[in-house]
Design a protein around this motif. Structure first.
Motif, PDB file in Angstrom:
ATOM      1  N   LYS A 117       0.930  -1.189   0.072  1.00  0.00           N
ATOM      2  CA  LYS A 117       0.034  -0.117  -0.054  1.00  0.00           C
ATOM      3  C   LYS A 117       0.755   1.250  -0.271  1.00  0.00           C
ATOM      4  O   LYS A 117       0.693   2.150  -0.899  1.00  0.00           O
ATOM      5  N   THR A 118       1.906   1.314   0.808  1.00  0.00           N
ATOM      6  CA  THR A 118       2.822   2.455   0.826  1.00  0.00           C
ATOM      7  C   THR A 118       3.460   2.503  -0.329  1.00  0.00           C
ATOM      8  O   THR A 118       3.671   3.689  -0.722  1.00  0.00           O
ATOM      9  N   GLN A 119       3.966   1.485  -0.898  1.00  0.00           N
ATOM     10  CA  GLN A 119       4.897   1.394  -2.013  1.00  0.00           C
ATOM     11  C   GLN A 119       3.881   2.075  -3.317  1.00  0.00           C
ATOM     12  O   GLN A 119       4.448   3.027  -4.200  1.00  0.00           O
ATOM     13  N   ARG A 120       2.662   1.716  -3.538  1.00  0.00           N
ATOM     14  CA  ARG A 120       2.026   1.931  -4.394  1.00  0.00           C
ATOM     15  C   ARG A 120       1.574   3.528  -4.291  1.00  0.00           C
ATOM     16  O   ARG A 120       1.404   4.446  -5.298  1.00  0.00           O
ATOM     17  N   ALA A 121       1.556   3.933  -2.917  1.00  0.00           N
ATOM     18  CA  ALA A 121       1.385   5.382  -2.768  1.00  0.00           C
ATOM     19  C   ALA A 121       2.178   6.476  -3.252  1.00  0.00           C
ATOM     20  O   ALA A 121       2.281   7.614  -3.492  1.00  0.00           O
ATOM     21  N   CYS A 122       3.665   5.753  -3.654  1.00  0.00           N
ATOM     22  CA  CYS A 122       4.694   6.595  -4.188  1.00  0.00           C
ATOM     23  C   CYS A 122       4.433   7.233  -5.387  1.00  0.00           C
ATOM     24  O   CYS A 122       5.138   8.160  -5.901  1.00  0.00           O
ATOM     25  N   THR A 123       3.529   6.604  -6.207  1.00  0.00           N
ATOM     26  CA  THR A 123       3.422   7.415  -7.582  1.00  0.00           C
ATOM     27  C   THR A 123       2.772   8.837  -7.246  1.00  0.00           C
ATOM     28  O   THR A 123       2.723   9.663  -8.227  1.00  0.00           O
ATOM     29  N   GLN A 124       2.251   9.271  -6.064  1.00  0.00           N
ATOM     30  CA  GLN A 124       2.078  10.811  -5.779  1.00  0.00           C
ATOM     31  C   GLN A 124       3.209  11.520  -6.263  1.00  0.00           C
ATOM     32  O   GLN A 124       2.991  12.622  -6.321  1.00  0.00           O
TER      33      GLN A 124
END
Ligand code: DC
Length: 227
Positions: A117-124
């Motif tokens: 979840k956290t790594q996918r949020a890096c696309t921000q």
């Protein structure tokens, strides 16, 4: 209305000391993308557990810590950092003690879910070059840019020794690829690069050439009029 473009994610997975960090950094720099070291995130949780005096070999304790810790993502110099209580433990996560504790932490399913979840949020932060063990298989299985790096055990042991680290890489490989949750494996459709005998420049140029070829193909497909 203007169509919103999805950020591009380049997934670079592979064995320990296969040159993931060096090449991911070079590729990110060449493309102007943001670099994400996911191993650093697992190391950060291991460091946090050790600091709190928690038993890293108790999955329930580790999962509870992961549920409760106060973290934040930040992007500095085109590189993502995971902060705990506002602090970035850059040096602490590289100690031998933290390195030894990390595989146990990384094997906990609830931790892997949190990390995903956290790594996918890096696309921000924009387009990414993300390195790890399960990026192409588990974190961004949908990306069309997947690379899997490897090198002979002798070569990888030599590289670690050159960094002043003596490590049983065969054992580390075994742990990474035999754990039940998101084990290390070659993602479907990944370009496999065995870089024994290659310089980082050669390896990163090979990866960049492949990315540029695919991006050009994408561009060509997008500009084709539909019949
Ligand atoms: O790449 P590294 O040596 O910093 O990784 C540290 C540990 O974390 C290693 O045991 C593998 C694990 N890891 C993982 O399980 N999944 C990732 N995406 C990245 C690292």
């Amino acid at each position: 209305m203007k169509e919103r473009k999805e950020p591009i994610v380049i997934a670079i997975d592979g064995t320990s000391a296969s040159g993931k960090s060096t090449n991911a950094r070079l590729v990110a720099k060449a493309l102007g993308y943001v670099y994400v070291d996911t191993g650093a995130m697992y190391r950060t949780l291991a460091w946090y557990c050790l600091k709190k005096g928690l038993d890293v070999h108790d999955p329930k304790v580790v999962a509870a810590a992961c549920r409760k810790w106060k973290t934040r993502l930040e992007c500095v110099d085109n590189s993502v950092r995971l902060l705990v209580n506002g602090y970035y433990p850059e040096k602490e996560i590289r100690t031998a003690e933290t390195s030894a504790a990390t595989p146990a932490v990384a094997a906990v399913p609830a931790v892997r879910e949190w990390m995903k979840k956290t790594q996918r949020a890096c696309t921000q932060f924009g387009n990414l070059v993300m390195e790890g063990r399960d990026i192409g298989t588990n974190v961004f299985p949908e990306t069309e840019f997947k690379f899997y790096l490897d090198a002979s055990l002798e070569e990888r042991t030599r590289r670690r020794a050159a960094d002043g680290v003596k490590e049983n890489l065969a054992l580390r490989d075994q742990r990474d690829s035999q754990r039940a949750a998101a084990p290390l494996m070659i993602p479907l459709g990944a370009v496999v690069v065995n870089n024994s005998g290659q310089t980082p420049k050669e390896t990163s140029e090979l990866i960049l050439a492949e990315i540029r070829r695919r991006l050009a193909q994408r561009g060509a497909a997008a500009s084709k009029p539909s019949s």
